[in-house]
Design a protein around this motif. Structure first.
Motif, PDB file in Angstrom:
ATOM      1  N   GLY A  51       0.845  -1.194   0.000  1.00  0.00           N
ATOM      2  CA  GLY A  51       0.000   0.000   0.000  1.00  0.00           C
ATOM      3  C   GLY A  51       0.873   1.234   0.000  1.00  0.00           C
ATOM      4  O   GLY A  51       1.986   1.219   0.525  1.00  0.00           O
ATOM      5  N   SER A  55      -2.599   4.446   2.951  1.00  0.00           N
ATOM      6  CA  SER A  55      -2.920   3.020   2.822  1.00  0.00           C
ATOM      7  C   SER A  55      -1.725   2.157   3.198  1.00  0.00           C
ATOM      8  O   SER A  55      -1.881   1.052   3.716  1.00  0.00           O
ATOM      9  CB  SER A  55      -3.357   2.689   1.384  1.00  0.00           C
ATOM     10  OG  SER A  55      -4.603   3.282   1.092  1.00  0.00           O
ATOM     11  N   GLY A  56      -0.536   2.680   2.954  1.00  0.00           N
ATOM     12  CA  GLY A  56       0.670   1.963   3.346  1.00  0.00           C
ATOM     13  C   GLY A  56       0.803   1.874   4.855  1.00  0.00           C
ATOM     14  O   GLY A  56       1.169   0.831   5.403  1.00  0.00           O
ATOM     15  N   GLY A  59      -1.635  -0.592   5.922  1.00  0.00           N
ATOM     16  CA  GLY A  59      -1.147  -1.914   5.531  1.00  0.00           C
ATOM     17  C   GLY A  59      -0.094  -2.441   6.482  1.00  0.00           C
ATOM     18  O   GLY A  59      -0.063  -3.642   6.791  1.00  0.00           O
ATOM     19  N   ALA A  97      -3.362  -6.185  -1.315  1.00  0.00           N
ATOM     20  CA  ALA A  97      -3.063  -4.843  -1.826  1.00  0.00           C
ATOM     21  C   ALA A  97      -4.127  -3.843  -1.399  1.00  0.00           C
ATOM     22  O   ALA A  97      -5.318  -4.061  -1.647  1.00  0.00           O
ATOM     23  CB  ALA A  97      -2.958  -4.875  -3.346  1.00  0.00           C
ATOM     24  N   LEU A  98      -3.676  -2.747  -0.782  1.00  0.00           N
ATOM     25  CA  LEU A  98      -4.595  -1.712  -0.310  1.00  0.00           C
ATOM     26  C   LEU A  98      -4.482  -0.473  -1.187  1.00  0.00           C
ATOM     27  O   LEU A  98      -3.391   0.068  -1.396  1.00  0.00           O
ATOM     28  CB  LEU A  98      -4.283  -1.310   1.135  1.00  0.00           C
ATOM     29  CG  LEU A  98      -4.758  -2.222   2.261  1.00  0.00           C
ATOM     30  CD1 LEU A  98      -3.883  -3.467   2.365  1.00  0.00           C
ATOM     31  CD2 LEU A  98      -4.755  -1.463   3.589  1.00  0.00           C
ATOM     32  N   SER A  99      -5.636  -0.016  -1.692  1.00  0.00           N
ATOM     33  CA  SER A  99      -5.698   1.236  -2.441  1.00  0.00           C
ATOM     34  C   SER A  99      -7.150   1.666  -2.476  1.00  0.00           C
ATOM     35  O   SER A  99      -7.989   0.948  -3.026  1.00  0.00           O
ATOM     36  CB  SER A  99      -5.167   1.059  -3.863  1.00  0.00           C
ATOM     37  OG  SER A  99      -5.452   2.212  -4.648  1.00  0.00           O
ATOM     38  N   THR A 104      -3.776   3.181  -7.702  1.00  0.00           N
ATOM     39  CA  THR A 104      -2.474   3.682  -7.261  1.00  0.00           C
ATOM     40  C   THR A 104      -1.386   3.223  -8.225  1.00  0.00           C
ATOM     41  O   THR A 104      -1.196   2.016  -8.452  1.00  0.00           O
ATOM     42  CB  THR A 104      -2.168   3.181  -5.839  1.00  0.00           C
ATOM     43  OG1 THR A 104      -3.215   3.588  -4.965  1.00  0.00           O
ATOM     44  CG2 THR A 104      -0.833   3.724  -5.348  1.00  0.00           C
ATOM     45  N   THR A 125     -10.114  -2.323  -1.654  1.00  0.00           N
ATOM     46  CA  THR A 125     -10.291  -1.053  -2.356  1.00  0.00           C
ATOM     47  C   THR A 125     -11.677  -0.485  -2.077  1.00  0.00           C
ATOM     48  O   THR A 125     -12.595  -1.195  -1.653  1.00  0.00           O
ATOM     49  CB  THR A 125     -10.150  -1.222  -3.890  1.00  0.00           C
ATOM     50  OG1 THR A 125     -11.355  -1.805  -4.418  1.00  0.00           O
ATOM     51  CG2 THR A 125      -8.967  -2.100  -4.256  1.00  0.00           C
ATOM     52  N   THR A 159      -9.529   5.193   5.354  1.00  0.00           N
ATOM     53  CA  THR A 159      -8.447   4.439   5.991  1.00  0.00           C
ATOM     54  C   THR A 159      -8.950   3.699   7.224  1.00  0.00           C
ATOM     55  O   THR A 159      -8.497   2.588   7.523  1.00  0.00           O
ATOM     56  CB  THR A 159      -7.281   5.368   6.370  1.00  0.00           C
ATOM     57  OG1 THR A 159      -7.790   6.507   7.074  1.00  0.00           O
ATOM     58  CG2 THR A 159      -6.513   5.819   5.139  1.00  0.00           C
TER      59      THR A 159
END
Length: 324
Positions: A51, A55-56, A59, A97-99, A104, A125, A159
């Motif tokens: 992410g 988002s990172g 994550g 995967a986060l977005s 992204t 997502t 988030t």
């Protein structure tokens, strides 16, 4: 006063909007969520969380929660993945995967390589029609109607929703694996949590010459001398075969004095608590603490499988060990 009121109203509005975002997730706990769980449970590899930006950060937390609750996981920065860190990911792994947008750039850039390597992917997502959602084997929808930010720009509600979905995933997997408190402790050996969950009675009890003990028939005054020498505020009373006959504590002494018993002529048999509560050496120290609290006692005798006293511990021992 006006500024204070505005600040309070702003905070309350933010909390209400984020509550709405979290409540909205309930409708998205569906067959896709079940499939995501089944994919991870069936995997022979790790969960690799990616992410960017906020988002990172979310994550990173999701990866840490998964790792501490029985699902091997770690975080990889997607930009770093494009510059060598893809080598950390194997074909047996699953990418989470986060977005929020699902578009992204740093993650989308990785999609062809992920597909070429045959790595399974789960998306989290807010747009089920996005590039990332469609590329994933399964997508967990965390769409929110509005960000808590009044400009509807700063990632806030979105988030929070992603974080809660990650927690839901981690807890569902934890329960499916039959993950126990002791398993949890092995991931948290440091600090008070580890001490409470890993420390056993045998690690904190007094044994050998430190264990105060007298045989049945001992004069009370001599039993008191044994208590003074060993300094545990209690003594064990033994049967002739070495089994536990009873226990005598400081509390018993106070009750004895209230009865105006002559401590010079009375025997320990007349004033001891017969047998008393006990613990086993393999028992968690936290369990011993619960016994003491439930029965409002300050010490426990530790016995083996044949009811022979092999140790003793009190509240001070548990306090020093950090169990309470």
């Amino acid at each position: 006063m006006s500024q204070s009121s505005d600040l309070i109203q702003s905070a309350q509005r933010t909390i209400r909007l984020e509550l709405e975002a979290v409540e909205g997730l309930l409708a998205h706990i569906d067959a896709d969520f079940v499939r995501a769980c089944e994919m991870i449970l069936a995997s022979k590899g790790r969960v690799v969380v990616v992410g960017m930006g906020k988002s990172g950060h979310v994550g990173n937390k999701i990866a840490a929660t998964l790792a501490s609750t029985g699902t091997t996981a770690f975080f990889v920065h997607p930009a770093e993945a494009s510059h060598g860190d893809m080598g950390m990911i194997t074909k047996d792994d699953i990418i989470l995967a986060l977005s929020n947008s699902g578009t992204t750039n740093e993650i989308v850039t990785l999609l062809p390589l992920i597909k070429r390597l045959g790595i399974q992917m789960i998306g989290i997502t807010g747009n089920p029609e996005s590039t990332l959602a469609k590329a994933a084997e399964v997508n967990l929808n965390v769409h929110v109607a509005h960000e808590a930010c009044p400009l509807n720009l700063a990632p806030t509600s979105s988030t929070t929703a992603a974080l809660v979905m990650g927690d839901a995933l981690a807890v569902a997997l934890l329960e499916a694996r039959g993950f126990t408190a002791e398993d949890f402790a092995f991931s948290h050996p440091g600090g008070a949590l580890g001490r409470r969950l890993l420390l056993k009675v045998e690690n904190v009890m007094h044994s050998g010459d430190e264990l105060p003990h007298v045989p049945r028939g001992t004069l009370l005054k001599d039993a008191l001398m044994e208590m003074t020498r060993k300094g545990l505020g209690m003594t064990v009373i033994l049967e002739t075969d070495g089994r536990l006959a009873g226990v005598f504590t400081d509390g018993d002494l106070r009750r004895t004095l209230d009865r105006t018993i002559d401590i010079h002529t009375a025997t320990i048999d007349a004033v001891m608590t017969p047998h008393g509560r006990t613990a086993r050496p393999e028992m968690l120290a936290a369990e011993a603490l619960k016994i003491m609290e439930d029965h409002k006692i300050g010490a426990l005798v530790v016995v083996d499988s044949d009811d022979h006293p092999i140790g003793a511990l009190n509240m001070h021992d548990l306090l020093r060990a950090g169990v309470m």
